[in-house]
Design a protein around this motif. Structure first.
Motif, mmCIF file in Angstrom:
data_model
loop_
_atom_site.group_PDB
_atom_site.id
_atom_site.type_symbol
_atom_site.label_atom_id
_atom_site.label_comp_id
_atom_site.label_asym_id
_atom_site.label_seq_id
_atom_site.Cartn_x
_atom_site.Cartn_y
_atom_site.Cartn_z
ATOM 1 N N TYR A 171 -6.088 2.546 -3.224
ATOM 2 C CA TYR A 171 -6.152 1.112 -2.688
ATOM 3 C C TYR A 171 -7.663 0.750 -2.610
ATOM 4 C CZ TYR A 171 -6.505 -1.997 1.518
ATOM 5 O OH TYR A 171 -6.665 -2.751 2.253
ATOM 6 N N GLY B 25 -2.182 -3.304 -4.356
ATOM 7 C CA GLY B 25 -2.410 -3.708 -3.024
ATOM 8 C C GLY B 25 -3.710 -3.972 -2.456
ATOM 9 N N GLY B 26 -4.829 -3.091 -2.883
ATOM 10 C CA GLY B 26 -6.096 -3.339 -2.648
ATOM 11 C C GLY B 26 -6.791 -4.811 -3.127
ATOM 12 N N MET C 174 0.777 -1.253 -0.028
ATOM 13 C CA MET C 174 0.092 0.083 -0.005
ATOM 14 C C MET C 174 0.894 1.449 -0.049
ATOM 15 S SD MET C 174 -3.214 -0.932 2.458
ATOM 16 C CE MET C 174 -2.347 -1.781 3.597
ATOM 17 N N ALA D 24 -0.799 0.808 -5.372
ATOM 18 C CA ALA D 24 -1.935 1.034 -4.257
ATOM 19 C C ALA D 24 -3.035 0.156 -4.820
ATOM 20 C CB ALA D 24 -2.236 2.453 -4.254
ATOM 21 N N CYS E 205 -0.376 4.990 -8.208
ATOM 22 C CA CYS E 205 -1.855 4.605 -7.838
ATOM 23 C C CYS E 205 -1.910 3.081 -8.498
ATOM 24 C CB CYS E 205 -2.653 5.414 -8.757
ATOM 25 S SG CYS E 205 -2.712 7.194 -7.894
ATOM 26 N N HIS F 118 -4.198 8.794 -1.541
ATOM 27 C CA HIS F 118 -3.474 7.538 -1.838
ATOM 28 C C HIS F 118 -4.177 6.044 -1.415
ATOM 29 C CE1 HIS F 118 -0.245 5.156 -3.538
ATOM 30 N NE2 HIS F 118 -0.160 4.379 -2.311
ATOM 31 N N ALA F 119 -4.782 6.167 -0.138
ATOM 32 C CA ALA F 119 -5.423 4.926 0.367
ATOM 33 C C ALA F 119 -6.804 4.775 -0.381
ATOM 34 C CB ALA F 119 -5.704 5.112 1.764
#
Length: 314
Positions: free
Chosen positions: A44, A204-205, A22, A201, A198, A40-41
């Protein structure tokens, strides 16, 4: 006890590598562009929801590749038509723009997918047991997460240190005028870096949404810890982000799994369970685990502001 310690370390490494997946994109974006992306999250979170939706039609494996690409495309559009225009006014408008963008994305996710968690599950192939340790099973999915994160770190390191594209990216931050004079389109380089960060991220998601939970609050649940990782590791340092992720993951999981207190470990030393310091002395580690990353952040900013492997004081 040995069983608990062993699995707390294994789960801590797993959690740490998820944090790295992430935070690596944010580290790349800040290190190359100087943009601290508060949204940013949210990318994710988009990766998890895109993978869930695509997976309903094509299955998990196609979603694993397509979802990060879609998130990267969204990131490219955000940089091209939003962040690039705001960038001319300084860092504070950038922060406000990305901060507002995080809320916009959260509301859009709730509008399209609802406010309750979706049934995003791991594929059947990865649900089997990979190995057994101390009579406890460790699933293939957890091993898969570790492999993905290791490949991500190796790919980022090779890209930035061993390729011509990495040199162009790093040069565009320090000497954009010189890179532009050599014929490179610096704004396009920044757009590609932002999109790539992105996309990381989003990747990671894809796996984090299965391991944790996929709901509209997942971004604000993980977002603060991601920033702790970036600052603790050193702003812009990918190896530093890896070290910080593993440090936070192992320590926080250990505090949750192996419950202890200073009074029980060291002895009371005459301190009674009364008053502020007495409460802290007897407080169980499980209650300190949620605040541990932020305690590390504060100590890092006091003792070593540039982080573990950071080179820039910004």
């Amino acid at each position: 006890m040995l069983q608990t310690i062993a699995f707390s370390i294994l789960d801590g490494v797993l959690y740490g590598m998820l944090l790295f997946m992430m935070s690596s994109g944010l580290t790349l974006i800040f290190g190359m562009m100087g943009v601290l992306n508060f949204a940013h999250a949210s990318f994710y979170m988009l990766g998890a929801y895109f993978a869930y939706t695509i997976g309903l039609a094509t299955g998990f494996w196609a979603a694993l590749f397509l979802a990060p690409i879609l998130v990267g495309a969204v990131g490219a559009a955000v940089e091209r038509y939003g962040l690039r225009r705001v960038h001319a006014y300084g860092h504070v408008p950038e922060l406000l723009f990305t901060f507002g963008l995080a809320y916009v994305i959260e509301e859009l996710v709730a509008l399209f997918w609802g406010t309750v968690p979706v049934a995003y599950r791991m594929p059947e192939l990865l649900s089997a047991t990979a190995f057994t340790l101390f009579e406890l099973d460790y699933s293939r999915f957890k091993v898969f997460i570790l492999l993905i994160s290791v490949v991500m770190f190796g790919g980022l390191w090779l890209l930035l240190k061993k390729t011509r594209a990495g040199l162009v990216i790093q040069g565009s931050l320090s000497r954009p005028d010189m890179v532009g004079a050599l014929g490179h389109n610096v704004p396009r380089v920044f757009m590609m870096v932002f999109a790539f960060g992105c996309a990381l991220a989003g990747l990671g998601g894809v796996v984090g949404g299965i391991h944790f939970v996929t709901d509209p609050g997942m971004a604000f649940m993980m977002g603060p810890i991601v920033f702790v990782v970036v600052v603790l590791g050193g702003l812009g340092s990918v190896p530093g982000a890896l070290i910080a992720s593993l440090l936070i993951g192992v320590l926080q999981t250990f505090f949750l799994s192996v419950n202890f207190s200073l009074a029980g470990t060291i002895g009371t030393l005459g301190i009674e369970n009364s008053g502020f310091f007495g409460v802290l002395w007897h407080m169980e580690a499980m209650r300190l685990a949620p605040v541990l990353p932020f305690l590390l952040l504060v100590l890092t900013l006091i003792i070593r502001p540039r982080g573990i492997l950071g080179k820039r004081e910004a």
